[in-house]
Motif scaffolding. Structure first.
Motif, PDB file in Angstrom:
ATOM      1  N   PHE A 111       0.630  -1.170   0.176  1.00 53.48           N
ATOM      2  CA  PHE A 111      -0.226  -0.029   0.044  1.00 53.48           C
ATOM      3  C   PHE A 111       0.615   1.421   0.065  1.00 53.48           C
ATOM      4  O   PHE A 111       0.180   2.350  -0.459  1.00 53.48           O
ATOM      5  CB  PHE A 111      -0.925  -0.216   1.192  1.00 53.48           C
ATOM      6  CG  PHE A 111      -2.259  -0.803   1.124  1.00 53.48           C
ATOM      7  CD1 PHE A 111      -3.289  -0.473   0.283  1.00 53.48           C
ATOM      8  CD2 PHE A 111      -2.152  -2.192   1.375  1.00 53.48           C
ATOM      9  CE1 PHE A 111      -4.585  -1.136   0.057  1.00 53.48           C
ATOM     10  CE2 PHE A 111      -3.183  -2.876   1.112  1.00 53.48           C
ATOM     11  CZ  PHE A 111      -4.302  -2.615   0.783  1.00 53.48           C
ATOM     12  N   ALA A 112       2.121   1.122   0.211  1.00 52.99           N
ATOM     13  CA  ALA A 112       2.902   2.271   0.303  1.00 52.99           C
ATOM     14  C   ALA A 112       3.037   3.139  -0.916  1.00 52.99           C
ATOM     15  O   ALA A 112       3.050   4.131  -0.717  1.00 52.99           O
ATOM     16  CB  ALA A 112       4.435   2.077   0.927  1.00 52.99           C
ATOM     17  N   ARG A 170      11.345   7.595   1.802  1.00 51.41           N
ATOM     18  CA  ARG A 170      10.316   7.731   2.335  1.00 51.41           C
ATOM     19  C   ARG A 170       9.696   9.198   2.573  1.00 51.41           C
ATOM     20  O   ARG A 170       8.654   9.315   2.757  1.00 51.41           O
ATOM     21  CB  ARG A 170      10.250   6.980   3.897  1.00 51.41           C
ATOM     22  CG  ARG A 170      10.439   5.380   3.599  1.00 51.41           C
ATOM     23  CD  ARG A 170      10.775   4.637   4.846  1.00 51.41           C
ATOM     24  NE  ARG A 170      11.387   3.452   4.578  1.00 51.41           N
ATOM     25  CZ  ARG A 170      11.762   2.599   5.487  1.00 51.41           C
ATOM     26  NH1 ARG A 170      11.961   3.114   6.554  1.00 51.41           N
ATOM     27  NH2 ARG A 170      12.455   1.510   5.172  1.00 51.41           N
ATOM     28  N   THR A 171      10.637  10.187   2.974  1.00 49.07           N
ATOM     29  CA  THR A 171      10.296  11.366   3.059  1.00 49.07           C
ATOM     30  C   THR A 171       9.727  12.031   1.747  1.00 49.07           C
ATOM     31  O   THR A 171       8.556  12.621   1.835  1.00 49.07           O
ATOM     32  CB  THR A 171      11.427  12.079   3.515  1.00 49.07           C
ATOM     33  OG1 THR A 171      11.792  11.881   4.926  1.00 49.07           O
ATOM     34  CG2 THR A 171      10.893  13.595   3.650  1.00 49.07           C
ATOM     35  N   LEU A 172      10.323  11.652   0.791  1.00 49.28           N
ATOM     36  CA  LEU A 172      10.082  12.116  -0.560  1.00 49.28           C
ATOM     37  C   LEU A 172       8.526  11.516  -0.962  1.00 49.28           C
ATOM     38  O   LEU A 172       7.681  12.212  -1.446  1.00 49.28           O
ATOM     39  CB  LEU A 172      11.168  11.833  -1.768  1.00 49.28           C
ATOM     40  CG  LEU A 172      10.728  12.237  -3.012  1.00 49.28           C
ATOM     41  CD1 LEU A 172      10.778  13.537  -3.083  1.00 49.28           C
ATOM     42  CD2 LEU A 172      11.880  11.761  -4.090  1.00 49.28           C
ATOM     43  N   ILE A 273      -4.048   8.772   0.618  1.00 47.81           N
ATOM     44  CA  ILE A 273      -4.315   8.306   2.109  1.00 47.81           C
ATOM     45  C   ILE A 273      -3.601   7.280   2.264  1.00 47.81           C
ATOM     46  O   ILE A 273      -3.046   6.886   3.329  1.00 47.81           O
ATOM     47  CB  ILE A 273      -5.947   8.578   2.360  1.00 47.81           C
ATOM     48  CG1 ILE A 273      -6.370   9.859   2.348  1.00 47.81           C
ATOM     49  CG2 ILE A 273      -6.124   7.973   3.673  1.00 47.81           C
ATOM     50  CD1 ILE A 273      -7.740   9.969   2.168  1.00 47.81           C
ATOM     51  N   CYS A 274      -3.895   6.017   1.667  1.00 50.54           N
ATOM     52  CA  CYS A 274      -3.259   4.601   1.765  1.00 50.54           C
ATOM     53  C   CYS A 274      -1.681   5.045   1.896  1.00 50.54           C
ATOM     54  O   CYS A 274      -1.196   4.004   2.709  1.00 50.54           O
ATOM     55  CB  CYS A 274      -3.765   3.787   0.658  1.00 50.54           C
ATOM     56  SG  CYS A 274      -5.590   3.330   0.872  1.00 50.54           S
ATOM     57  N   LEU A 279       3.022   4.445   5.142  1.00 52.06           N
ATOM     58  CA  LEU A 279       4.320   5.094   5.597  1.00 52.06           C
ATOM     59  C   LEU A 279       4.259   5.221   7.131  1.00 52.06           C
ATOM     60  O   LEU A 279       5.398   4.916   7.644  1.00 52.06           O
ATOM     61  CB  LEU A 279       4.684   6.215   4.664  1.00 52.06           C
ATOM     62  CG  LEU A 279       4.814   6.122   3.206  1.00 52.06           C
ATOM     63  CD1 LEU A 279       5.146   7.474   2.529  1.00 52.06           C
ATOM     64  CD2 LEU A 279       6.087   5.166   2.977  1.00 52.06           C
ATOM     65  N   TRP A 280       3.435   5.818   7.654  1.00 47.60           N
ATOM     66  CA  TRP A 280       3.349   5.932   9.207  1.00 47.60           C
ATOM     67  C   TRP A 280       3.344   4.712   9.769  1.00 47.60           C
ATOM     68  O   TRP A 280       4.115   4.353  10.878  1.00 47.60           O
ATOM     69  CB  TRP A 280       1.931   6.779   9.373  1.00 47.60           C
ATOM     70  CG  TRP A 280       1.687   6.919  10.892  1.00 47.60           C
ATOM     71  CD1 TRP A 280       2.383   7.672  11.708  1.00 47.60           C
ATOM     72  CD2 TRP A 280       0.933   6.140  11.654  1.00 47.60           C
ATOM     73  NE1 TRP A 280       2.135   7.614  12.916  1.00 47.60           N
ATOM     74  CE2 TRP A 280       1.233   6.480  12.918  1.00 47.60           C
ATOM     75  CE3 TRP A 280       0.271   4.938  11.422  1.00 47.60           C
ATOM     76  CZ2 TRP A 280       0.439   5.927  14.225  1.00 47.60           C
ATOM     77  CZ3 TRP A 280      -0.585   4.466  12.539  1.00 47.60           C
ATOM     78  CH2 TRP A 280      -0.447   4.863  13.834  1.00 47.60           C
ATOM     79  N   LEU A 281       2.675   3.672   9.193  1.00 46.70           N
ATOM     80  CA  LEU A 281       2.612   2.236  10.118  1.00 46.70           C
ATOM     81  C   LEU A 281       3.963   1.777   9.941  1.00 46.70           C
ATOM     82  O   LEU A 281       4.580   1.322  11.038  1.00 46.70           O
ATOM     83  CB  LEU A 281       1.540   1.371   9.360  1.00 46.70           C
ATOM     84  CG  LEU A 281       0.210   1.655   9.582  1.00 46.70           C
ATOM     85  CD1 LEU A 281      -0.726   0.753   8.820  1.00 46.70           C
ATOM     86  CD2 LEU A 281      -0.190   1.425  11.018  1.00 46.70           C
ATOM     87  N   ASN A 282       4.643   1.884   8.760  1.00 48.97           N
ATOM     88  CA  ASN A 282       6.017   1.341   8.439  1.00 48.97           C
ATOM     89  C   ASN A 282       7.042   1.799   9.557  1.00 48.97           C
ATOM     90  O   ASN A 282       7.775   1.431  10.190  1.00 48.97           O
ATOM     91  CB  ASN A 282       6.614   1.558   7.086  1.00 48.97           C
ATOM     92  CG  ASN A 282       7.954   0.980   6.913  1.00 48.97           C
ATOM     93  OD1 ASN A 282       7.962  -0.317   6.786  1.00 48.97           O
ATOM     94  ND2 ASN A 282       8.801   1.631   6.593  1.00 48.97           N
TER      95      ASN A 282
END
Length: 298
Positions: A111-112, A170-172, A273-274, A279-282
């Motif tokens: 989903f990332a 991940r920031t990008l 949103i997904c 990314l937050w969950l990771n």
């Protein structure tokens, strides 16, 4: 996928650049395909195009894939690949083993890149279908616009490698997902804005796509254990394309035909949103694993 493996085995300060390289094939292929279809649509009669003309670009793609196959086979026999295989960094494991060990991270990895993969089809298949089905514009003209957009996408993918190495992949991805969310709020309606609106939609969309797509493959692959990394990365890539791209053109076209172009923006927003949630969950999983390691050492 190849981008994941390149990123994992590249120098740490160049992972974004190496992860970007395989992604360049998408805009290059799109430019070639759009040019071929535009040529045949412009020179052949409708009967000839439907009879045989539409097949020719696929023959070209087949020839390119043969070359790509030999290129991949050459990777397999390189000393560096053999070394990685012998050290078990590239050893495949059964799918059920990888899923059992890495299930949550595989789901997060799938989903990332959802925003990027949904965006890919929102600026390629979807607008071409919309223009052909719901406007009086000829496909040839829009294919030329698509080629211009793809050129901007190509440059943006190159830029993504530099930006990812400077600020983090991940920031990008998170920043571009937020940009795609903002884009979804107004951009699809530009397709009804004539030539200027279409060009604005395609160029801005491809710029966002390039920055995101350049780093979309395997952003969480480093979280997998060495034993499962090869199979888990492949699963993540396949699932990401399935959920992020497999249904995007048809779903977006259907809801747009029912509720207007603003509905296509809502579909794109859901992908953004997904991505942000994944990314937050990771990050939370990585933080939890790090805390457990520190606690074990203490």
């Amino acid at each position: 996928g190849l981008a994941s493996l390149l990123a994992l085995n590249a120098p740490e300060n160049r992972r974004g650049w190496y992860a970007m390289i395989p992604q360049l094939g998408a805009p290059i292929g799109l430019i070639v395909a759009s040019a071929l279809f535009a040529f045949f649509l412009n020179t052949l009669s409708a009967a000839d195009f439907l009879d045989w003309g539409w097949r020719y670009p696929f023959f070209v793609a087949f020839a390119i894939n043969v070359v790509a196959l030999f290129a991949r086979l050459r990777i397999v026999v390189t000393p560096s690949f053999q070394k990685l295989f012998e050290t078990r960094e590239l050893q495949p494991v059964p799918v059920h083993t990888a899923v059992k060990a890495e299930g949550p991270r595989i789901a997060i990895g799938a989903f990332a890149p959802l925003a990027s993969f949904a965006m890919f089809h929102m600026v390629t298949v979807f607008p071409l279908s919309w223009v052909f089905l719901f406007t009086q514009e000829t496909p040839v003209r829009f294919l030329l616009i698509e080629m211009v957009g793809a050129a901007f996408g190509l440059l943006s993918i190159l830029a993504s490698g530099l930006l990812a190495d400077r600020y983090g992949r991940r920031t990008l991805l998170a920043i571009t997902a937020a940009g795609i969310a903002a884009f979804s709020g107004f951009a699809p309606q530009l397709l009804n804005g004539g030539a200027i609106g279409e060009l604005t939609f395609m160029i801005s969309g491809f710029i966002l796509l390039g920055l995101s797509f350049g780093q979309a493959s395997g952003p969480v692959a480093s979280s997998f254990s060495l034993a499962n990394r090869y199979t888990a990365s492949a699963l993540t890539s396949d699932l990401a394309w399935l959920f992020g791209a497999g249904f995007a053109p048809l779903a977006a076209l259907w809801i747009s035909s029912q509720f207007g172009l603003i509905a296509a923006g809502a579909y794109l927003l859901s992908g953004a949103i997904c991505t942000l949630v994944a990314l937050w969950l990771n990050r939370e999983l990585a933080r939890s694993a790090s805390d457990k390691q520190r606690a074990a050492k203490a």
